[in-house]
Structures are given as C-alpha cells and as structure tokens.
Scaffold this active site. Structure first.
Site, PDB file in Angstrom:
ATOM      1  N   ASP A 101       0.768  -1.137  -0.138  1.00  0.00           N
ATOM      2  CA  ASP A 101      -0.051   0.080  -0.102  1.00  0.00           C
ATOM      3  C   ASP A 101       0.808   1.292  -0.054  1.00  0.00           C
ATOM      4  O   ASP A 101       1.685   1.569   0.798  1.00  0.00           O
ATOM      5  CB  ASP A 101      -0.905  -0.105   1.392  1.00  0.00           C
ATOM      6  CG  ASP A 101      -1.937   1.075   1.240  1.00  0.00           C
ATOM      7  OD1 ASP A 101      -1.888   1.895   0.385  1.00  0.00           O
ATOM      8  OD2 ASP A 101      -3.000   0.617   1.621  1.00  0.00           O
ATOM      9  N   THR A 177       3.113 -11.183  -9.135  1.00  0.00           N
ATOM     10  CA  THR A 177       2.247 -11.203  -8.342  1.00  0.00           C
ATOM     11  C   THR A 177       0.775 -10.730  -9.211  1.00  0.00           C
ATOM     12  O   THR A 177       0.783 -10.577 -10.223  1.00  0.00           O
ATOM     13  CB  THR A 177       2.370 -10.085  -7.124  1.00  0.00           C
ATOM     14  OG1 THR A 177       2.030  -8.695  -7.706  1.00  0.00           O
ATOM     15  CG2 THR A 177       3.858 -10.089  -6.834  1.00  0.00           C
ATOM     16  N   GLU A 180       0.807  -7.157 -10.081  1.00  0.00           N
ATOM     17  CA  GLU A 180       1.907  -7.078 -11.016  1.00  0.00           C
ATOM     18  C   GLU A 180       1.339  -7.138 -12.510  1.00  0.00           C
ATOM     19  O   GLU A 180       1.633  -6.842 -13.470  1.00  0.00           O
ATOM     20  CB  GLU A 180       3.014  -7.757 -10.734  1.00  0.00           C
ATOM     21  CG  GLU A 180       4.368  -7.725 -11.648  1.00  0.00           C
ATOM     22  CD  GLU A 180       5.403  -8.253 -11.190  1.00  0.00           C
ATOM     23  OE1 GLU A 180       6.491  -8.292 -12.066  1.00  0.00           O
ATOM     24  OE2 GLU A 180       5.421  -8.838 -10.244  1.00  0.00           O
TER      25      GLU A 180
END
Length: 202
Positions: A101, A177, A180
């Site tokens: 975050d 990820t 990503e």
C-alpha cells in the site's frame, strides 16, 4: 495457518518446518499468494512464510498451499509491524515487499513498509547478507523507498524503473504477483529494487 500470534513470543519455526536449516524467505503482504506459492513450488529446498494481515487473502493462500502440498510454506495472519517479534534475530535470508500500500498522504508516511521503523525491523530479522526485494507500480512509493533505503545506509544490488523490459534472464526469473500481472498487462512500468543492510553489530 498461524492466526493472531502473540507478539511477546518468538515463534518456534522448527515446529512448523520439516528442516529448519533451510534458507528462510518471508513475503510481507502476500495478498492472494500467487508470488509466494510459486516461489515455494519452484524452490522446495527453501522455507517460506507468507505474512498477510487480511483473513480472506490468507485463507486463499492456505487453500493453494493445501492443493499443491507445499510443506515448505507457512502462512501467518498478522501485522507486519510485529515482524521482528515473530522471527529470531538473523534468521531470514530474504524479505519480499511486493506492491505494498503506497499510503500517499504525508501524514501516513509511518505506515509505508519502507519507512525507517520497518527497515529497522527487517534489519533485525535478516542475516547480515540478507536481501530486501521490493516491487511496485507506484512511482511515488518507489521514489520514496529509494530515498528511505539510501538514508538508512543500504546498499543497492539492483534497481529498475521498468522491470519487464530488463535483460531476458532477469525477466525470466521474475515471478509476477496478481497486481503485477494486472498493471503490467495495461502497459504500466514495474519498479523494482534489491538492497542489503550494512553489517550490524549485535
């Protein structure tokens, strides 16, 4: 899954892993676990811990772990702010921070996972030659992290402002990820860095 562990007690990881002598790698903020489960599957000779705060996401990681029978992966539902309470000093070989975050407002700076107080905790947990690997799509967080790590005296082994267009061997080794894959498919650049702490005197 380890849920809400007591920060006053270091976890005995020898009870969780078959071979505690294996290298230990930790992902802070694992999301749904695409990255950490792929790592665990690819490197059975290593131990991995997924540290995730959200219960639903941690449950998804657990389901994948059980489906793929990843005995070298443990999942901990806990706050990253307590990472140095859950792992012994000099116990981890690598820590991953993937798409954390960004907490863009200045008043939330202390919540960023590359803020100096978090770096202090990672330094405690990592071995002297341990590595911190960071990826994000957020240019502001990347710039902030470069400055924060540099001010902390860290040594950069790798820095990229467009990870998916690096040399072929780097791209091939990269594990995406969920975030990503989403951002890269839209053509957004992925920022990455690898850094080490200075040797600490304990």
């Amino acid at each position: 899954m380890i849920q809400d562990p007591d920060p006053s007690k270091v976890i005995d990881w020898s009870e969780r892993f078959a071979d505690i002598s294996r290298p230990l790698e930790i992902e802070v903020g694992s999301g749904k676990g695409r990255f950490i489960t792929t790592l665990a599957e690819r490197y059975p000779e290593k131990n991995f811990v997924a540290l995730e705060l959200q219960t639903t996401a941690a449950g998804i990681i657990l389901r994948t772990k059980l489906e793929k029978k990843l005995d070298n992966l443990q999942i901990m539902r806990a706050d990253a702010a307590d990472i140095d309470a859950f792992f012994a000093v000099n116990s981890a070989d690598k820590i991953y921070l993937n798409f954390s975050d960004p907490w863009p407002k200045s008043r939330h700076e202390k919540r960023r996972l590359t803020y100096k107080s978090f770096l202090q905790k990672y330094q405690t947990v990592l071995k002297d030659n341990g590595l911190l690997e960071f990826k994000t799509d957020n240019s502001g967080l990347f710039a902030y992290s470069l400055k924060s790590l540099n001010n902390f005296g860290m040594q950069f082994d790798f820095v990229s402002v467009d990870l998916h267009h690096e040399a072929d061997e780097i791209v091939e080794q990269n594990i995406e990820t969920e975030y990503e894959h989403k951002f890269a498919s839209k053509g957004n650049p992925i920022y990455a860095l690898h850094a080490k702490f200075q040797t600490k005197d304990l």
